[in-house]
Design a protein around this motif. Sequence first.
Motif, PDB file in Angstrom:
ATOM      1  N   ILE A 567       2.028  37.396   8.796  1.00 18.68           N
ATOM      2  CA  ILE A 567       1.813  37.779  10.197  1.00 18.68           C
ATOM      3  C   ILE A 567       1.898  36.558  11.106  1.00 18.68           C
ATOM      4  O   ILE A 567       2.536  36.584  12.173  1.00 18.68           O
ATOM      5  CB  ILE A 567       0.448  38.475  10.346  1.00 18.68           C
ATOM      6  N   GLU A 568       1.282  35.475  10.690  1.00 16.05           N
ATOM      7  CA  GLU A 568       1.255  34.258  11.507  1.00 16.05           C
ATOM      8  C   GLU A 568       2.658  33.694  11.707  1.00 16.05           C
ATOM      9  O   GLU A 568       3.032  33.309  12.833  1.00 16.05           O
ATOM     10  CB  GLU A 568       0.355  33.228  10.829  1.00 16.05           C
ATOM     11  N   HIS A 569       3.443  33.642  10.646  1.00 20.34           N
ATOM     12  CA  HIS A 569       4.780  33.042  10.757  1.00 20.34           C
ATOM     13  C   HIS A 569       5.756  33.941  11.511  1.00 20.34           C
ATOM     14  O   HIS A 569       6.630  33.434  12.233  1.00 20.34           O
ATOM     15  CB  HIS A 569       5.317  32.705   9.364  1.00 20.34           C
ATOM     16  N   LEU A 570       5.613  35.246  11.373  1.00 16.87           N
ATOM     17  CA  LEU A 570       6.453  36.141  12.166  1.00 16.87           C
ATOM     18  C   LEU A 570       6.126  36.000  13.650  1.00 16.87           C
ATOM     19  O   LEU A 570       7.031  35.964  14.498  1.00 16.87           O
ATOM     20  CB  LEU A 570       6.246  37.593  11.720  1.00 16.87           C
ATOM     21  N   ALA A 571       4.854  35.908  13.976  1.00 18.85           N
ATOM     22  CA  ALA A 571       4.449  35.760  15.383  1.00 18.85           C
ATOM     23  C   ALA A 571       4.979  34.456  15.957  1.00 18.85           C
ATOM     24  O   ALA A 571       5.452  34.415  17.112  1.00 18.85           O
ATOM     25  CB  ALA A 571       2.928  35.825  15.485  1.00 18.85           C
ATOM     26  N   TYR A 572       4.901  33.398  15.175  1.00 19.41           N
ATOM     27  CA  TYR A 572       5.405  32.101  15.652  1.00 19.41           C
ATOM     28  C   TYR A 572       6.914  32.168  15.893  1.00 19.41           C
ATOM     29  O   TYR A 572       7.418  31.661  16.909  1.00 19.41           O
ATOM     30  CB  TYR A 572       5.084  31.014  14.632  1.00 19.41           C
ATOM     31  N   ALA A 573       7.631  32.793  14.971  1.00 18.32           N
ATOM     32  CA  ALA A 573       9.082  32.902  15.133  1.00 18.32           C
ATOM     33  C   ALA A 573       9.443  33.697  16.378  1.00 18.32           C
ATOM     34  O   ALA A 573      10.368  33.339  17.124  1.00 18.32           O
ATOM     35  CB  ALA A 573       9.690  33.555  13.887  1.00 18.32           C
ATOM     36  N   HIS A 574       8.727  34.783  16.635  1.00 17.98           N
ATOM     37  CA  HIS A 574       9.003  35.592  17.821  1.00 17.98           C
ATOM     38  C   HIS A 574       8.672  34.831  19.105  1.00 17.98           C
ATOM     39  O   HIS A 574       9.383  34.957  20.106  1.00 17.98           O
ATOM     40  CB  HIS A 574       8.185  36.890  17.773  1.00 17.98           C
ATOM     41  N   ALA A 575       7.631  34.028  19.067  1.00 13.71           N
ATOM     42  CA  ALA A 575       7.204  33.314  20.272  1.00 13.71           C
ATOM     43  C   ALA A 575       8.065  32.087  20.545  1.00 13.71           C
ATOM     44  O   ALA A 575       8.397  31.794  21.706  1.00 13.71           O
ATOM     45  CB  ALA A 575       5.736  32.897  20.134  1.00 13.71           C
ATOM     46  N   GLU A 576       8.445  31.360  19.495  1.00 12.86           N
ATOM     47  CA  GLU A 576       9.106  30.070  19.676  1.00 12.86           C
ATOM     48  C   GLU A 576      10.605  30.082  19.366  1.00 12.86           C
ATOM     49  O   GLU A 576      11.321  29.159  19.731  1.00 12.86           O
ATOM     50  CB  GLU A 576       8.427  29.018  18.793  1.00 12.86           C
ATOM     51  N   GLY A 577      11.045  31.099  18.647  1.00 11.71           N
ATOM     52  CA  GLY A 577      12.471  31.166  18.305  1.00 11.71           C
ATOM     53  C   GLY A 577      12.879  30.272  17.146  1.00 11.71           C
ATOM     54  O   GLY A 577      14.062  30.188  16.818  1.00 11.71           O
ATOM     55  N   ILE A 578      11.935  29.594  16.542  1.00 12.45           N
ATOM     56  CA  ILE A 578      12.185  28.759  15.365  1.00 12.45           C
ATOM     57  C   ILE A 578      11.020  28.930  14.408  1.00 12.45           C
ATOM     58  O   ILE A 578       9.983  29.477  14.757  1.00 12.45           O
ATOM     59  CB  ILE A 578      12.346  27.256  15.716  1.00 12.45           C
ATOM     60  N   ASP A 579      11.207  28.432  13.186  1.00 10.08           N
ATOM     61  CA  ASP A 579      10.107  28.436  12.223  1.00 10.08           C
ATOM     62  C   ASP A 579       9.244  27.198  12.417  1.00 10.08           C
ATOM     63  O   ASP A 579       9.668  26.200  13.005  1.00 10.08           O
ATOM     64  CB  ASP A 579      10.659  28.461  10.787  1.00 10.08           C
ATOM     65  N   LYS A 580       8.045  27.249  11.910  1.00  7.40           N
ATOM     66  CA  LYS A 580       7.167  26.095  11.989  1.00  7.40           C
ATOM     67  C   LYS A 580       7.777  24.907  11.248  1.00  7.40           C
ATOM     68  O   LYS A 580       8.536  25.072  10.299  1.00  7.40           O
ATOM     69  CB  LYS A 580       5.800  26.425  11.379  1.00  7.40           C
ATOM     70  N   GLU A 581       7.404  23.720  11.678  1.00  9.85           N
ATOM     71  CA  GLU A 581       7.952  22.512  11.061  1.00  9.85           C
ATOM     72  C   GLU A 581       7.638  22.455   9.570  1.00  9.85           C
ATOM     73  O   GLU A 581       8.458  22.002   8.776  1.00  9.85           O
ATOM     74  CB  GLU A 581       7.401  21.264  11.748  1.00  9.85           C
ATOM     75  N   GLU A 582       6.498  22.941   9.161  1.00  7.12           N
ATOM     76  CA  GLU A 582       6.133  22.915   7.735  1.00  7.12           C
ATOM     77  C   GLU A 582       7.056  23.785   6.903  1.00  7.12           C
ATOM     78  O   GLU A 582       7.204  23.583   5.684  1.00  7.12           O
ATOM     79  CB  GLU A 582       4.695  23.408   7.554  1.00  7.12           C
ATOM     80  N   ILE A 583       7.719  24.734   7.549  1.00  7.42           N
ATOM     81  CA  ILE A 583       8.707  25.578   6.869  1.00  7.42           C
ATOM     82  C   ILE A 583      10.084  24.929   6.961  1.00  7.42           C
ATOM     83  O   ILE A 583      10.808  24.843   5.962  1.00  7.42           O
ATOM     84  CB  ILE A 583       8.746  26.995   7.493  1.00  7.42           C
ATOM     85  N   ARG A 584      10.435  24.468   8.163  1.00  8.60           N
ATOM     86  CA  ARG A 584      11.768  23.886   8.370  1.00  8.60           C
ATOM     87  C   ARG A 584      11.989  22.659   7.502  1.00  8.60           C
ATOM     88  O   ARG A 584      13.106  22.419   7.037  1.00  8.60           O
ATOM     89  CB  ARG A 584      11.959  23.505   9.843  1.00  8.60           C
ATOM     90  N   ASN A 585      10.961  21.883   7.271  1.00 11.92           N
ATOM     91  CA  ASN A 585      11.093  20.637   6.521  1.00 11.92           C
ATOM     92  C   ASN A 585      10.314  20.664   5.201  1.00 11.92           C
ATOM     93  O   ASN A 585       9.894  19.617   4.703  1.00 11.92           O
ATOM     94  CB  ASN A 585      10.618  19.463   7.387  1.00 11.92           C
ATOM     95  N   TRP A 586      10.152  21.856   4.656  1.00 15.05           N
ATOM     96  CA  TRP A 586       9.375  21.974   3.422  1.00 15.05           C
ATOM     97  C   TRP A 586      10.030  21.220   2.271  1.00 15.05           C
ATOM     98  O   TRP A 586      11.266  21.271   2.099  1.00 15.05           O
ATOM     99  CB  TRP A 586       9.230  23.442   3.037  1.00 15.05           C
ATOM    100  N   THR A 587       9.251  20.516   1.502  1.00 14.29           N
ATOM    101  CA  THR A 587       9.717  19.872   0.281  1.00 14.29           C
ATOM    102  C   THR A 587       8.719  20.138  -0.832  1.00 14.29           C
ATOM    103  O   THR A 587       7.565  20.490  -0.594  1.00 14.29           O
ATOM    104  CB  THR A 587       9.891  18.347   0.456  1.00 14.29           C
ATOM    105  N   TRP A 588       9.167  19.967  -2.049  1.00 17.60           N
ATOM    106  CA  TRP A 588       8.350  20.218  -3.242  1.00 17.60           C
ATOM    107  C   TRP A 588       7.323  19.103  -3.419  1.00 17.60           C
ATOM    108  O   TRP A 588       7.682  17.928  -3.483  1.00 17.60           O
ATOM    109  CB  TRP A 588       9.278  20.304  -4.448  1.00 17.60           C
TER     110      TRP A 588
END
Length: 590
Positions: A567-588
């Motif tokens: 729910i949190e990440h969908l809301a962020y995507a709808h509000a900002e048009g991008i994914d959160k930085e922790e998703i965009r730059n995720w590494t193992w």
Amino acid sequence: MLHLNGYKIANPTILARIPREELEALLTGYGHKPYFVEGDDPDTMHQQMAATLERCIGEIRAIQQHARERNDATRPRWPMIVLRSPKGWTGPKEVDGHKVEGSWRAHQVPVLDPVTNSKSLKLVEHWLRSYEPESLFDEAGRLVEELRELAPEGARRISANPHANGGLLCKTLDLPAFRDYAVAVKKPAGSYTSPTEVLGTFLRDVMRNNMTNFRVFGPDETASNKLTAIYEASEKTWLAQTEASDADGGDLATDGRVMEMLSEHTLEGWFEGYVLTGRHGLFATYEAFVHVIDSMFNQHAKWLEKAKRDLGWRQPVPSINLLITSLVWRQDHNGFTHQDPGFLDVVTNKSPDVVRIYLPPDANCLLSVADHCLRSRDYVNVIVADKQPHLQYLDMDAAVTHCTKGIGIWDWASTDQGVEPDVVIACAGDIATMEALAAVEILKARFADLKIRFVNVVDLFRLMPEHAHPHGLSSRDFDSLFTTSKPVIFNFHSYASLVHKLTYNRTNHDNLHVHGYHEKGNINTPLELAIINQVDRFSLAIDVIDRVPALRGVGDHAKEWLRGQIIEHLAYAHAEGIDKEEIRNWTWKG
């Protein structure tokens, strides 16, 4: 040559019914110099055709001589012949009161009942005797000597022409060492790069080493698909007019070896002709629009199957190599129209003797797969690899080993060393792999004692049984990867049903739960698109909790947290048009 006989199965043909001046203008506009051979008297037409052929061949040789002696690649106007003759020419003119010769009926069986109808039998006899067989064959039924002497000999025979049996002319590609283009991987899933951009540098040098027998094909997308490095070796073929602005990044040349045209079926036709005459190539196209060549792929695969199985005199020809890119999971700006990974379903319907599908998870695996495919003969190789920056998992040595096996356990992502796993998390495809790894990381953090086995698939046909496909795994080997009784959560690049199709008779199929594209999408962020199709890390982790008996009850709070994350990440995507930085730059994190 264009043969106009006026009709197809049950209708007139368009080009046969437009005025001659309009047809001539059309063909001239296409760049041809048309010559017309028209009539219905065989003797007259034969002489007219012979004279026209002689003239056209003379013009072709003059064009070739001019280009070769003066090094002039200016686009010529090639001659062509329009042959206009009656449909069913020299056949029965009329049957049962209906016109046949010069009619659509000539496309059918002209006389249906000669066995039961004596009148029809007499009609057939009259028709066949009109060819004067007694002047063509001797009393023993053999072709008369005068006609036998007309037949070409040796390589002049159609069946023996080396250009029609391209394997006779084929030269092995001089391939650079693909390992020299490796991406440095200090730790798994710790850095991003574009797989096709890396591949482009390799293909550039393949082109440089093979400037007479290698071409790259693409529908105006070579640069879009980040294969731009190829232009350093050879530009795009262009024989039409040029403008001054073309010099600024147009990459056009009369002798270019990159074939671009916004017509996938024309490109596939060029490519098939190229390999059937013994040359090599690669066709790169957007995943959603490779469907344009579905039927052409089907027919080439059928031809390959018969050539390999039934025609021993045919020499192997270079493979058709299809690079499917601009993939479904990274269509952030094009949206739903560009989201269709279903070409893989079409490919799996063809003979296992001629088709291969590879989903390399990163650039090094892509290099290994590409080198293998370019060396192969008599296959259609489908390589699925995206152009956007993606995580890199394996160094080159590990990538070669993994691709050689086609499927394998990634120990560094697993927690079941030495014991039976509680769950198998499997994946095929770049985004599917990243999201599956992210799910493993979440599960490791929440359930320290959970035993996870992580399996990655490069060669899709490894999922099939060994008796059903040459690349298939034995039951013992399949079970050693996927177990015989534990839940398997499989994150797949394409439609989930395909994995079930390939594995339906495996021992543990009832415990195989596949996540894939559900035909849901829009102009979404990458994670949002993954979530609505349930291939995201949170949905995968929830499925593991639901499927592993030991996590029932103890995993309830984790499930609630995972639902909240969705729910949190969908809301962020709808509000900002991008994914959160922790998703965009995720590494193992390991």
